[in-house]
Write an enzyme that holds these catalytic residues in place. Structure first.
Site, PDB file in Angstrom:
ATOM      1  N   GLN A 250      -4.892  -0.400  -4.790  1.00  0.00           N
ATOM      2  CA  GLN A 250      -5.466  -1.594  -5.430  1.00  0.00           C
ATOM      3  C   GLN A 250      -6.215  -1.284  -6.729  1.00  0.00           C
ATOM      4  O   GLN A 250      -6.120  -2.027  -7.700  1.00  0.00           O
ATOM      5  CB  GLN A 250      -6.391  -2.305  -4.433  1.00  0.00           C
ATOM      6  CG  GLN A 250      -6.846  -3.676  -4.923  1.00  0.00           C
ATOM      7  CD  GLN A 250      -7.660  -4.426  -3.890  1.00  0.00           C
ATOM      8  OE1 GLN A 250      -7.378  -4.349  -2.701  1.00  0.00           O
ATOM      9  NE2 GLN A 250      -8.668  -5.156  -4.330  1.00  0.00           N
TER      10      GLN A 250
ATOM     11  N   CYS B 274      -2.728  -2.426   6.362  1.00  0.00           N
ATOM     12  CA  CYS B 274      -2.928  -1.124   7.017  1.00  0.00           C
ATOM     13  C   CYS B 274      -4.335  -1.014   7.574  1.00  0.00           C
ATOM     14  O   CYS B 274      -4.579  -0.253   8.502  1.00  0.00           O
ATOM     15  CB  CYS B 274      -2.636   0.020   6.052  1.00  0.00           C
ATOM     16  SG  CYS B 274      -3.544  -0.085   4.516  1.00  0.00           S
TER      17      CYS B 274
ATOM     18  N   CYS C 229       0.850  -1.195   0.000  1.00  0.00           N
ATOM     19  CA  CYS C 229       0.000   0.000   0.000  1.00  0.00           C
ATOM     20  C   CYS C 229       0.888   1.248   0.000  1.00  0.00           C
ATOM     21  O   CYS C 229       1.762   1.399   0.853  1.00  0.00           O
ATOM     22  CB  CYS C 229      -0.879  -0.019   1.247  1.00  0.00           C
ATOM     23  SG  CYS C 229      -1.433   1.590   1.773  1.00  0.00           S
ATOM     24  N   GLU C 230       0.671   2.128  -0.972  1.00  0.00           N
ATOM     25  CA  GLU C 230       1.551   3.290  -1.084  1.00  0.00           C
ATOM     26  C   GLU C 230       1.243   4.365  -0.048  1.00  0.00           C
ATOM     27  O   GLU C 230       1.997   5.313   0.106  1.00  0.00           O
ATOM     28  CB  GLU C 230       1.496   3.887  -2.492  1.00  0.00           C
ATOM     29  CG  GLU C 230       0.227   4.638  -2.835  1.00  0.00           C
ATOM     30  CD  GLU C 230       0.259   5.219  -4.243  1.00  0.00           C
ATOM     31  OE1 GLU C 230       1.079   4.767  -5.062  1.00  0.00           O
ATOM     32  OE2 GLU C 230      -0.551   6.128  -4.508  1.00  0.00           O
ATOM     33  N   HIS C 231       0.141   4.209   0.658  1.00  0.00           N
ATOM     34  CA  HIS C 231      -0.196   5.212   1.670  1.00  0.00           C
ATOM     35  C   HIS C 231       0.420   4.902   3.030  1.00  0.00           C
ATOM     36  O   HIS C 231       0.610   5.789   3.848  1.00  0.00           O
ATOM     37  CB  HIS C 231      -1.715   5.328   1.813  1.00  0.00           C
ATOM     38  CG  HIS C 231      -2.383   5.742   0.540  1.00  0.00           C
ATOM     39  ND1 HIS C 231      -3.432   5.039  -0.031  1.00  0.00           N
ATOM     40  CD2 HIS C 231      -2.117   6.756  -0.301  1.00  0.00           C
ATOM     41  CE1 HIS C 231      -3.793   5.630  -1.147  1.00  0.00           C
ATOM     42  NE2 HIS C 231      -3.015   6.667  -1.342  1.00  0.00           N
ATOM     43  N   HIS C 232       0.678   3.625   3.286  1.00  0.00           N
ATOM     44  CA  HIS C 232       1.228   3.237   4.585  1.00  0.00           C
ATOM     45  C   HIS C 232       2.484   2.389   4.466  1.00  0.00           C
ATOM     46  O   HIS C 232       3.098   2.046   5.472  1.00  0.00           O
ATOM     47  CB  HIS C 232       0.184   2.456   5.398  1.00  0.00           C
ATOM     48  CG  HIS C 232      -1.072   3.223   5.667  1.00  0.00           C
ATOM     49  ND1 HIS C 232      -2.180   3.150   4.847  1.00  0.00           N
ATOM     50  CD2 HIS C 232      -1.385   4.095   6.651  1.00  0.00           C
ATOM     51  CE1 HIS C 232      -3.133   3.939   5.325  1.00  0.00           C
ATOM     52  NE2 HIS C 232      -2.672   4.533   6.413  1.00  0.00           N
TER      53      HIS C 232
HETATM   54 ZN   LIG Z   1      -2.870   1.726   3.374  1.00  0.00          ZN
END
Ligand SMILES: [Zn+2]
Length: 223
Positions: free
Chosen positions: A152, A182, A111-114
């Site tokens: 995703q 995440c 996941c690129e956010h976390h």
């Molecule tokens: Zn995430």
């Protein structure tokens, strides 16, 4: 007033994707892999040091280099266009108009956010216009795009677009069912939930064709 960082945090926690392209800078590959590993190694050292860890400890000593290598060569190894699987296709006129489905392709992404794992399965299908690809090729395309900092929805679209290009047809579909660590291990800590994303191109936009594909994969969300 909402602070910019807070706004960005929220965007990430909501897993909002901003485009189908991975947001790479134009100078992304000016550094060699070795230069990147050296630079990231220092960054990881800094993170662990800041957290107060003793990097002279035998167990932690190798971690910065190990993580840097893993980032560049493995889990984010799919950023480099040179690593894209070759587009070898072959003609098989007997397969004309036939739906070919490759299901349960294992997905390991991040996941690129976390920067936490996304683990799940991809189901990919196309309707042949006489051109076919080897089944392992579909796995390799999934793996290539999964090995990036990802969202995703974007991963699903990138797989479809690449297969559309390779097979020279719009009639490609992909469904991904995945767990985001995440979501599962932090934040709202929902262990059971998984996220399903789908992209239907060409004939797969038709109800009947889409249903046939979904019947083939009989989406089972346990794994
Ligand atoms: Zn995430």
């Amino acid at each position: 007033m909402i602070h910019n960082d807070d706004l960005n945090d929220q965007l990430g926690d909501d897993h909002i994707a901003t485009s189908a392209e991975t947001p790479l800078r134009s100078d992304a590959f000016e550094m060699s892999d070795e230069e990147k590993i050296n630079s990231i190694k220092k960054d990881v050292e800094n993170i662990l040091n800041t957290l107060g860890l003793d990097l002279t400890d035998d167990s932690l000593k190798g971690t910065p280099n190990r993580v840097a290598k893993m980032f560049v060569k493995e889990i984010f190894g799919g950023l480099h266009p040179h690593k894209k699987p070759g587009s070898s296709t072959f003609e098989n006129k007997y397969k004309y108009g036939e739906m070919l489905v490759e299901k349960n392709i294992t997905v390991y992404s991040t996941c690129e956010h976390h920067l936490l794992p996304i683990v799940g399965r991809a189901h990919v299908a196309y309707i042949s216009n006489g051109t076919v690809v080897g089944l392992s090729k579909m796995n390799r395309i999934v793996d290539y795009y999964a090995k990036r900092p990802q969202v995703q929805e974007r991963l699903t679209i990138q797989i479809v677009q690449e297969l559309q290009r390779v097979l020279n047809t719009e009639d490609v579909a992909c469904v991904i069912d995945a767990k985001h660590l995440c979501v599962n291990s932090r934040g709202i800590r929902d262990i059971e939930s998984s996220t399903v994303t789908a992209e239907f191109g060409g004939k797969f936009k038709e109800d009947k064709v889409r249903r046939e594909f979904l019947d083939y994969i009989k989406l089972d969300t346990t794994f």
